[in-house]
Design a protein around this motif. Structure first.
Motif, PDB file in Angstrom:
ATOM      1  N   LEU A  40       0.830  -1.207   0.000  1.00  0.00           N
ATOM      2  CA  LEU A  40       0.000   0.000   0.000  1.00  0.00           C
ATOM      3  C   LEU A  40       0.864   1.256   0.000  1.00  0.00           C
ATOM      4  CD1 LEU A  40      -2.853   1.239   0.138  1.00  0.00           C
ATOM      5  CD2 LEU A  40      -2.629   1.174   2.631  1.00  0.00           C
ATOM      6  N   LEU A  41       1.849   1.305   0.884  1.00  0.00           N
ATOM      7  CA  LEU A  41       2.703   2.489   0.957  1.00  0.00           C
ATOM      8  C   LEU A  41       3.591   2.612  -0.267  1.00  0.00           C
ATOM      9  CD1 LEU A  41       3.671   2.728   4.735  1.00  0.00           C
ATOM     10  CD2 LEU A  41       1.714   3.699   3.511  1.00  0.00           C
ATOM     11  N   HIS A  42       3.984   1.498  -0.865  1.00  0.00           N
ATOM     12  CA  HIS A  42       4.786   1.558  -2.093  1.00  0.00           C
ATOM     13  C   HIS A  42       3.978   2.175  -3.229  1.00  0.00           C
ATOM     14  CE1 HIS A  42       7.690  -1.871  -0.683  1.00  0.00           C
ATOM     15  NE2 HIS A  42       7.642  -0.843   0.141  1.00  0.00           N
ATOM     16  N   ALA A  43       2.704   1.789  -3.342  1.00  0.00           N
ATOM     17  CA  ALA A  43       1.844   2.392  -4.368  1.00  0.00           C
ATOM     18  C   ALA A  43       1.659   3.880  -4.097  1.00  0.00           C
ATOM     19  CB  ALA A  43       0.497   1.675  -4.418  1.00  0.00           C
ATOM     20  N   MET A  44       1.530   4.264  -2.831  1.00  0.00           N
ATOM     21  CA  MET A  44       1.407   5.682  -2.478  1.00  0.00           C
ATOM     22  C   MET A  44       2.663   6.459  -2.875  1.00  0.00           C
ATOM     23  SD  MET A  44      -0.321   5.937   1.254  1.00  0.00           S
ATOM     24  CE  MET A  44      -2.008   5.468   1.540  1.00  0.00           C
ATOM     25  N   CYS A  45       3.823   5.907  -2.536  1.00  0.00           N
ATOM     26  CA  CYS A  45       5.084   6.571  -2.901  1.00  0.00           C
ATOM     27  C   CYS A  45       5.169   6.766  -4.404  1.00  0.00           C
ATOM     28  CB  CYS A  45       6.288   5.771  -2.399  1.00  0.00           C
ATOM     29  SG  CYS A  45       6.544   5.791  -0.617  1.00  0.00           S
ATOM     30  N   ASP A  46       4.820   5.742  -5.172  1.00  0.00           N
ATOM     31  CA  ASP A  46       4.865   5.860  -6.628  1.00  0.00           C
ATOM     32  C   ASP A  46       3.884   6.914  -7.138  1.00  0.00           C
ATOM     33  OD1 ASP A  46       6.967   4.230  -7.312  1.00  0.00           O
ATOM     34  OD2 ASP A  46       5.730   2.531  -7.900  1.00  0.00           O
ATOM     35  N   ALA A  47       2.693   6.981  -6.555  1.00  0.00           N
ATOM     36  CA  ALA A  47       1.713   7.988  -6.969  1.00  0.00           C
ATOM     37  C   ALA A  47       2.237   9.394  -6.684  1.00  0.00           C
ATOM     38  CB  ALA A  47       0.377   7.754  -6.267  1.00  0.00           C
ATOM     39  N   LEU A  48       2.824   9.581  -5.514  1.00  0.00           N
ATOM     40  CA  LEU A  48       3.357  10.901  -5.145  1.00  0.00           C
ATOM     41  C   LEU A  48       4.533  11.289  -6.036  1.00  0.00           C
ATOM     42  CD1 LEU A  48       3.127  10.473  -1.288  1.00  0.00           C
ATOM     43  CD2 LEU A  48       1.819  12.115  -2.657  1.00  0.00           C
ATOM     44  N   LEU A  49       5.459  10.369  -6.223  1.00  0.00           N
ATOM     45  CA  LEU A  49       6.616  10.655  -7.080  1.00  0.00           C
ATOM     46  C   LEU A  49       6.182  10.893  -8.519  1.00  0.00           C
ATOM     47  CD1 LEU A  49       9.040   8.008  -5.577  1.00  0.00           C
ATOM     48  CD2 LEU A  49       9.338  10.495  -5.454  1.00  0.00           C
ATOM     49  N   ILE A  75       9.038   4.915   6.660  1.00  0.00           N
ATOM     50  CA  ILE A  75      10.236   5.739   6.474  1.00  0.00           C
ATOM     51  C   ILE A  75      10.389   6.115   5.000  1.00  0.00           C
ATOM     52  CG2 ILE A  75      12.766   5.775   6.624  1.00  0.00           C
ATOM     53  CD1 ILE A  75      12.437   3.987   9.159  1.00  0.00           C
ATOM     54  N   LEU A  76      10.113   5.170   4.099  1.00  0.00           N
ATOM     55  CA  LEU A  76      10.183   5.479   2.669  1.00  0.00           C
ATOM     56  C   LEU A  76       9.145   6.538   2.295  1.00  0.00           C
ATOM     57  CD1 LEU A  76      10.672   1.912   1.140  1.00  0.00           C
ATOM     58  CD2 LEU A  76      12.415   3.583   1.822  1.00  0.00           C
ATOM     59  N   LEU A  77       7.963   6.470   2.892  1.00  0.00           N
ATOM     60  CA  LEU A  77       6.931   7.484   2.640  1.00  0.00           C
ATOM     61  C   LEU A  77       7.384   8.845   3.173  1.00  0.00           C
ATOM     62  CD1 LEU A  77       4.092   8.031   1.494  1.00  0.00           C
ATOM     63  CD2 LEU A  77       3.180   7.452   3.762  1.00  0.00           C
ATOM     64  N   GLU A  78       7.983   8.857   4.367  1.00  0.00           N
ATOM     65  CA  GLU A  78       8.517  10.113   4.922  1.00  0.00           C
ATOM     66  C   GLU A  78       9.562  10.713   3.980  1.00  0.00           C
ATOM     67  OE1 GLU A  78      10.121   8.909   8.700  1.00  0.00           O
ATOM     68  OE2 GLU A  78       8.188   9.109   9.728  1.00  0.00           O
ATOM     69  N   LYS A  79      10.472   9.866   3.506  1.00  0.00           N
ATOM     70  CA  LYS A  79      11.522  10.342   2.598  1.00  0.00           C
ATOM     71  C   LYS A  79      10.933  10.836   1.274  1.00  0.00           C
ATOM     72  CE  LYS A  79      15.261   7.425   4.423  1.00  0.00           C
ATOM     73  NZ  LYS A  79      16.314   8.401   4.678  1.00  0.00           N
ATOM     74  N   THR A  80       9.878  10.194   0.816  1.00  0.00           N
ATOM     75  CA  THR A  80       9.201  10.627  -0.405  1.00  0.00           C
ATOM     76  C   THR A  80       8.608  12.020  -0.219  1.00  0.00           C
ATOM     77  OG1 THR A  80       8.730   8.356  -1.077  1.00  0.00           O
ATOM     78  CG2 THR A  80       7.330  10.082  -2.013  1.00  0.00           C
ATOM     79  N   VAL A  81       7.967  12.242   0.908  1.00  0.00           N
ATOM     80  CA  VAL A  81       7.389  13.567   1.195  1.00  0.00           C
ATOM     81  C   VAL A  81       8.498  14.624   1.290  1.00  0.00           C
ATOM     82  CG1 VAL A  81       6.100  14.916   2.911  1.00  0.00           C
ATOM     83  CG2 VAL A  81       5.312  12.641   2.255  1.00  0.00           C
ATOM     84  N   LYS A 111      -6.688   2.609  11.678  1.00  0.00           N
ATOM     85  CA  LYS A 111      -5.330   2.717  12.215  1.00  0.00           C
ATOM     86  C   LYS A 111      -4.335   3.070  11.100  1.00  0.00           C
ATOM     87  CE  LYS A 111      -2.170   0.359  15.346  1.00  0.00           C
ATOM     88  NZ  LYS A 111      -1.895  -0.859  16.110  1.00  0.00           N
ATOM     89  N   MET A 112      -4.524   2.496   9.914  1.00  0.00           N
ATOM     90  CA  MET A 112      -3.670   2.824   8.771  1.00  0.00           C
ATOM     91  C   MET A 112      -3.797   4.302   8.421  1.00  0.00           C
ATOM     92  SD  MET A 112      -4.305  -0.205   6.036  1.00  0.00           S
ATOM     93  CE  MET A 112      -4.580  -1.863   6.538  1.00  0.00           C
ATOM     94  N   ILE A 113      -5.031   4.769   8.343  1.00  0.00           N
ATOM     95  CA  ILE A 113      -5.268   6.171   7.982  1.00  0.00           C
ATOM     96  C   ILE A 113      -4.621   7.098   9.004  1.00  0.00           C
ATOM     97  CG2 ILE A 113      -7.058   7.955   7.797  1.00  0.00           C
ATOM     98  CD1 ILE A 113      -8.796   5.825   6.366  1.00  0.00           C
ATOM     99  N   LYS A 114      -4.749   6.776  10.270  1.00  0.00           N
ATOM    100  CA  LYS A 114      -4.144   7.612  11.323  1.00  0.00           C
ATOM    101  C   LYS A 114      -2.627   7.673  11.156  1.00  0.00           C
ATOM    102  CE  LYS A 114      -3.963   8.259  16.284  1.00  0.00           C
ATOM    103  NZ  LYS A 114      -4.375   7.809  17.608  1.00  0.00           N
ATOM    104  N   LYS A 115      -2.005   6.530  10.906  1.00  0.00           N
ATOM    105  CA  LYS A 115      -0.547   6.474  10.757  1.00  0.00           C
ATOM    106  C   LYS A 115      -0.098   7.243   9.508  1.00  0.00           C
ATOM    107  CE  LYS A 115       3.123   3.597  11.934  1.00  0.00           C
ATOM    108  NZ  LYS A 115       3.376   2.616  12.933  1.00  0.00           N
ATOM    109  N   ILE A 116      -0.794   7.060   8.402  1.00  0.00           N
ATOM    110  CA  ILE A 116      -0.435   7.729   7.153  1.00  0.00           C
ATOM    111  C   ILE A 116      -0.686   9.225   7.259  1.00  0.00           C
ATOM    112  CG2 ILE A 116      -1.037   7.924   4.703  1.00  0.00           C
ATOM    113  CD1 ILE A 116      -1.629   4.803   4.905  1.00  0.00           C
ATOM    114  N   SER A 117      -1.783   9.615   7.883  1.00  0.00           N
ATOM    115  CA  SER A 117      -2.096  11.035   8.098  1.00  0.00           C
ATOM    116  C   SER A 117      -0.981  11.724   8.868  1.00  0.00           C
ATOM    117  CB  SER A 117      -3.423  11.155   8.851  1.00  0.00           C
ATOM    118  OG  SER A 117      -3.645  12.464   9.277  1.00  0.00           O
ATOM    119  N   SER A 118      -0.510  11.069   9.897  1.00  0.00           N
ATOM    120  CA  SER A 118       0.589  11.610  10.706  1.00  0.00           C
ATOM    121  C   SER A 118       1.874  11.725   9.892  1.00  0.00           C
ATOM    122  CB  SER A 118       0.804  10.706  11.920  1.00  0.00           C
ATOM    123  OG  SER A 118       1.950  11.093  12.634  1.00  0.00           O
TER     124      SER A 118
END
Length: 158
Positions: A40-49, A75-81, A111-118
């Motif tokens: 899920l987070l890998h797909a998010m990172c790719d969408a953002l990039l 951590i990869l999502l944080e680095k992407t942002v 719980k996923m949404i809360k973590k990703i939102s943060s």
């Protein structure tokens, strides 16, 4: 405003924890990958990039780099942002879909949404996580792995 699309897939593997959206999911198998394989987070990172025309997750966090072995995809999502911020972009919203026959993940989504939102520093109501099965068709239906799709909207600041 810019839109990006991301897709990722990982196969199930014995002896690994199942991590989705930065949350450990109770299941007898996890996903195979160099990092924690959070599809899920890998797909998010790719969408953002992709929205920022900055390539993909493999270019920035290659699976042949030992630095990323076993790394949390949060951590990869944080680095992407951070990469986006360096180019003057902020995240507006993300819409995602997980394709998974089993396990059921609806109870884990808040719980996923809360973590990703943060992590993204955006309101929880700007993050959508949906899940669907394939009615037992294809690799996901045969419980061989999980796929994720993501669409992200980013905005240029300043």
């Amino acid at each position: 405003m810019r839109v990006g699309f991301g897709y990722d897939v990982h196969a199930f593997a014995e002896g690994r924890s199942l991590i989705l959206g930065g949350v450990e999911i109770g299941h007898d198998r996890g996903l195979l990958g160099h990092s924690d394989a959070d599809v899920l987070l890998h797909a998010m990172c790719d969408a953002l990039l992709g929205a920022a025309a900055m390539g993909d997750i493999g270019q920035h966090f290659p699976d042949n780099n030992p630095e990323y072995r076993g790394i949390s995809s949060i951590i990869l999502l944080e680095k992407t942002v951070e990469l986006l911020a360096e180019q003057g972009f902020t995240v507006v919203n993300i819409d995602t879909t997980l394709v998974v026959q089993k396990p059921r993940i609806a109870g884990y989504i808040p719980k996923m949404i809360k973590k990703i939102s943060s992590t993204l520093k955006i309101p929880a109501n700007c993050i959508s996580i949906k899940a669907t099965t394939t009615e037992k068709l294809g690799f996901a239906g045969r419980q061989e792995g999980i796929a994720a799709y993501a669409v992200a909207l980013i905005n240029k600041t300043g």
